[in-house]
Design a protein around this motif. Structure first.
Motif, PDB file in Angstrom:
ATOM      1  N   LEU A  39      -1.668  14.321   7.579  1.00 32.00           N
ATOM      2  CA  LEU A  39      -0.596  13.324   7.165  1.00 32.00           C
ATOM      3  C   LEU A  39       0.621  13.647   7.677  1.00 32.00           C
ATOM      4  O   LEU A  39       1.259  14.601   7.402  1.00 32.00           O
ATOM      5  N   ASP A  40       1.065  13.001   8.931  1.00 37.39           N
ATOM      6  CA  ASP A  40       2.134  13.587   9.780  1.00 37.39           C
ATOM      7  C   ASP A  40       3.333  13.398   9.528  1.00 37.39           C
ATOM      8  O   ASP A  40       4.413  14.262   9.832  1.00 37.39           O
ATOM      9  N   LYS A  41       3.702  12.321   8.592  1.00 33.90           N
ATOM     10  CA  LYS A  41       4.944  12.076   8.133  1.00 33.90           C
ATOM     11  C   LYS A  41       5.238  11.591   6.937  1.00 33.90           C
ATOM     12  O   LYS A  41       5.088  10.472   6.302  1.00 33.90           O
TER      13      LYS A  41
ATOM     14  N   ALA B  32       0.731  -1.255  -0.011  1.00 31.79           N
ATOM     15  CA  ALA B  32       0.056   0.036  -0.107  1.00 31.79           C
ATOM     16  C   ALA B  32       0.827   1.246   0.050  1.00 31.79           C
ATOM     17  O   ALA B  32       0.250   2.171  -0.261  1.00 31.79           O
ATOM     18  N   ARG B  33       2.231   1.141   0.433  1.00 30.71           N
ATOM     19  CA  ARG B  33       2.852   2.376   0.631  1.00 30.71           C
ATOM     20  C   ARG B  33       3.557   2.524  -1.045  1.00 30.71           C
ATOM     21  O   ARG B  33       4.287   3.723  -1.080  1.00 30.71           O
ATOM     22  N   ASN B  34       3.152   1.679  -1.946  1.00 31.29           N
ATOM     23  CA  ASN B  34       3.941   1.895  -3.344  1.00 31.29           C
ATOM     24  C   ASN B  34       2.601   1.861  -4.479  1.00 31.29           C
ATOM     25  O   ASN B  34       2.978   1.472  -5.349  1.00 31.29           O
ATOM     26  N   LEU B  35       1.750   2.629  -4.038  1.00 30.05           N
ATOM     27  CA  LEU B  35       0.672   2.617  -5.091  1.00 30.05           C
ATOM     28  C   LEU B  35       1.045   3.815  -6.138  1.00 30.05           C
ATOM     29  O   LEU B  35       0.184   3.983  -7.060  1.00 30.05           O
ATOM     30  N   GLY B  36       1.884   4.721  -5.685  1.00 33.20           N
ATOM     31  CA  GLY B  36       2.206   5.882  -6.977  1.00 33.20           C
ATOM     32  C   GLY B  36       1.329   6.832  -6.770  1.00 33.20           C
ATOM     33  O   GLY B  36       1.422   7.688  -7.680  1.00 33.20           O
ATOM     34  N   ILE B  37       0.606   7.210  -5.713  1.00 29.95           N
ATOM     35  CA  ILE B  37      -0.204   8.370  -5.414  1.00 29.95           C
ATOM     36  C   ILE B  37       0.790   9.410  -5.192  1.00 29.95           C
ATOM     37  O   ILE B  37       1.487   9.428  -3.837  1.00 29.95           O
ATOM     38  N   SER B  38       0.630  10.743  -5.706  1.00 28.54           N
ATOM     39  CA  SER B  38       1.604  11.788  -5.540  1.00 28.54           C
ATOM     40  C   SER B  38       0.801  12.773  -4.497  1.00 28.54           C
ATOM     41  O   SER B  38      -0.234  12.242  -3.945  1.00 28.54           O
ATOM     42  N   THR B  39       1.675  13.564  -3.848  1.00 28.81           N
ATOM     43  CA  THR B  39       1.167  14.375  -2.582  1.00 28.81           C
ATOM     44  C   THR B  39      -0.035  15.256  -3.230  1.00 28.81           C
ATOM     45  O   THR B  39      -1.224  15.387  -2.482  1.00 28.81           O
ATOM     46  N   LEU B  40       0.146  15.604  -4.360  1.00 29.02           N
ATOM     47  CA  LEU B  40      -1.439  16.300  -4.980  1.00 29.02           C
ATOM     48  C   LEU B  40      -2.378  15.560  -5.095  1.00 29.02           C
ATOM     49  O   LEU B  40      -3.296  15.863  -4.787  1.00 29.02           O
ATOM     50  N   GLN B  41      -2.226  14.359  -5.536  1.00 29.71           N
ATOM     51  CA  GLN B  41      -3.542  13.375  -5.764  1.00 29.71           C
ATOM     52  C   GLN B  41      -3.888  13.221  -4.280  1.00 29.71           C
ATOM     53  O   GLN B  41      -5.213  13.093  -4.128  1.00 29.71           O
ATOM     54  N   ALA B  42      -3.182  12.865  -3.377  1.00 31.90           N
ATOM     55  CA  ALA B  42      -3.604  12.465  -2.205  1.00 31.90           C
ATOM     56  C   ALA B  42      -4.455  13.791  -1.412  1.00 31.90           C
ATOM     57  O   ALA B  42      -5.453  13.550  -0.778  1.00 31.90           O
ATOM     58  N   ILE B  43      -3.907  14.976  -1.695  1.00 26.71           N
ATOM     59  CA  ILE B  43      -4.572  15.993  -0.974  1.00 26.71           C
ATOM     60  C   ILE B  43      -6.004  16.509  -1.752  1.00 26.71           C
ATOM     61  O   ILE B  43      -6.975  16.605  -1.189  1.00 26.71           O
TER      62      ILE B  43
ATOM     63  N   SER C 177      -2.021   5.962   3.181  1.00 26.12           N
ATOM     64  CA  SER C 177      -0.846   4.935   3.135  1.00 26.12           C
ATOM     65  C   SER C 177       0.181   5.227   2.445  1.00 26.12           C
ATOM     66  O   SER C 177       1.587   4.977   2.730  1.00 26.12           O
ATOM     67  N   CYS C 178       0.001   5.624   1.324  1.00 27.79           N
ATOM     68  CA  CYS C 178       1.137   6.000   0.257  1.00 27.79           C
ATOM     69  C   CYS C 178       1.804   7.185   0.512  1.00 27.79           C
ATOM     70  O   CYS C 178       3.159   6.994   0.294  1.00 27.79           O
ATOM     71  N   GLN C 179       1.283   8.117   1.142  1.00 24.20           N
ATOM     72  CA  GLN C 179       1.916   9.488   1.113  1.00 24.20           C
ATOM     73  C   GLN C 179       2.692   9.556   2.669  1.00 24.20           C
ATOM     74  O   GLN C 179       3.696  10.161   2.885  1.00 24.20           O
ATOM     75  N   SER C 180       2.063   9.008   3.725  1.00 21.08           N
ATOM     76  CA  SER C 180       2.410   9.181   4.984  1.00 21.08           C
ATOM     77  C   SER C 180       2.819   7.940   6.019  1.00 21.08           C
ATOM     78  O   SER C 180       1.900   7.149   5.802  1.00 21.08           O
ATOM     79  N   LEU C 181       3.649   8.156   6.669  1.00 25.20           N
ATOM     80  CA  LEU C 181       4.074   6.778   7.738  1.00 25.20           C
ATOM     81  C   LEU C 181       2.933   6.965   8.474  1.00 25.20           C
ATOM     82  O   LEU C 181       2.362   5.614   9.205  1.00 25.20           O
ATOM     83  N   LYS C 182       2.509   8.213   9.006  1.00 23.45           N
ATOM     84  CA  LYS C 182       1.421   7.949  10.017  1.00 23.45           C
ATOM     85  C   LYS C 182       0.197   8.981   9.680  1.00 23.45           C
ATOM     86  O   LYS C 182       0.543  10.179   9.240  1.00 23.45           O
ATOM     87  N   THR C 183      -0.757   8.632   9.886  1.00 25.25           N
ATOM     88  CA  THR C 183      -2.015   9.586   9.551  1.00 25.25           C
ATOM     89  C   THR C 183      -3.123   9.595  10.574  1.00 25.25           C
ATOM     90  O   THR C 183      -3.338   8.476  11.131  1.00 25.25           O
ATOM     91  N   GLU C 184      -3.368  10.791  11.209  1.00 23.23           N
ATOM     92  CA  GLU C 184      -4.403  10.971  12.145  1.00 23.23           C
ATOM     93  C   GLU C 184      -5.603  11.596  11.782  1.00 23.23           C
ATOM     94  O   GLU C 184      -5.431  12.492  10.816  1.00 23.23           O
ATOM     95  N   VAL C 185      -6.824  11.142  12.242  1.00 26.24           N
ATOM     96  CA  VAL C 185      -8.082  11.986  11.725  1.00 26.24           C
ATOM     97  C   VAL C 185      -8.987  12.074  12.850  1.00 26.24           C
ATOM     98  O   VAL C 185      -9.016  11.223  13.835  1.00 26.24           O
ATOM     99  N   TYR C 186      -9.389  13.349  12.988  1.00 24.22           N
ATOM    100  CA  TYR C 186     -10.261  13.805  13.871  1.00 24.22           C
ATOM    101  C   TYR C 186     -11.709  14.153  13.205  1.00 24.22           C
ATOM    102  O   TYR C 186     -11.592  14.713  11.925  1.00 24.22           O
TER     103      TYR C 186
END
Length: 283
Positions: free
Chosen positions: A226-228, A72-83, A164-173
């Motif tokens: 996207l913390d990391k 899942a860390r290697n799906l090829g999703i860019s930061t722009l696409q993630a945002i 999963s692709c962009q950040s090692l840790k993700t938090e959601v509120y």
């Protein structure tokens, strides 16, 4: 076919043409195998439910095991696409204002996307079971709006794959309009691999830091951190901001013209029309 190659299944995303990984895993199938004759362009849901419960319902695990998390860390999703995936979710939940904050976090970039939308439901009912809404939305294939007409999101892969692709840790509120408290959980890829678990921590009441939640927002909406970010499109904060603003202005120009606001590090995004058809748009 090995699981690590399933990222090429043929389901185009609505905006970029990126193809989203889709896999069927049921109790009757051997893990890591596709159906005997999968039809092209057919999305099949991953079924991997945990019976453990949070205060809001049954928890839903990520599918598979450590190998899936690494894939899942290697799906090829860019930061722009993630945002953009996060912005799509915000717009689907009726957000009028979306604020993006980008800052340094040691050797990583930290990206916060906050909206004043309706929030993620506390409970989602599927197949006769009530699931914790936040963990359901974070899981792969966790579509919670039913793919309703007029909604941007269709398959339930945007938040999970982007995180999963962009950040090692993700938090959601998140908090719905009728709730008194925010709900919180997180996904930490390294922690999950080390502990050999594929289930996010149980959702709990918590309040986002005042530095992350915009002061002019009411007490409802969603904050994704996207913390990391370890593979951003641009390495510096200034570079990322300068790159994002015109891209978001072009992609969301129709929403911006319809009185939706997107703000990146205190800079309001203006609509950009490459076709020169919109009045009062930058070109």
């Amino acid at each position: 076919m090995r699981l690590s190659r399933l990222a090429i299944c043929d389901i185009p995303m609505h905006r970029t043409g990126l193809r989203t990984p889709v896999l069927t895993v049921t109790s009757q199938m051997k893990y890591g195998q596709l159906p005997s004759s999968p039809a092209k362009h057919t999305a099949v849901r991953i079924l991997n439910m945990s019976k453990s419960e949070s205060p809001y319902g049954a928890m839903r695990s990520f599918p598979g095991n450590e190998a899936f998390l690494r894939t899942a860390r290697n799906l090829g999703i860019s930061t722009l696409q993630a945002i953009c995936e996060l912005i799509d979710n915000s717009l689907d939940e009726g957000a009028n204002i979306i604020r993006i904050k980008i800052e340094e976090n040691g050797k990583y970039l930290r990206i916060c996307v906050a909206d004043d939308g309706g929030g993620i439901p506390a409970t989602i009912r599927r197949h006769g079971t009530e699931y914790d809404g936040l963990s359901y939305a974070l899981s792969f294939g966790g579509r919670y709006n039913g793919g309703s007409p007029g909604k941007i999101g269709k398959f339930g892969f945007g938040l999970s794959s982007s995180a999963s692709c962009q950040s090692l840790k993700t938090e959601v509120y998140t908090q719905e309009t009728h709730e008194d408290d925010f709900r919180y959980t997180y996904v930490d890829i390294d922690e999950m691999i080390d502990s050999r678990t594929v289930r996010p921590p149980s959702t709990k009441p918590d309040v986002p830091a005042t530095s992350d939640w915009p002061q002019n927002f009411d007490d409802h909406g969603t904050l994704v951190i996207l913390d990391k970010c370890d593979s951003p499109d641009r390495k510096s904060v200034n570079g990322m901001v300068k790159y994002l603003i015109p891209q978001l202005g072009r992609i969301y120009r129709r929403y911006l013209r319809a009185d939706r606001d997107i703000v990146v590090n205190q800079t309001e995004v203006d609509p950009i029309d490459p076709l020169f058809l919109m009045d009062q748009a930058h070109n």
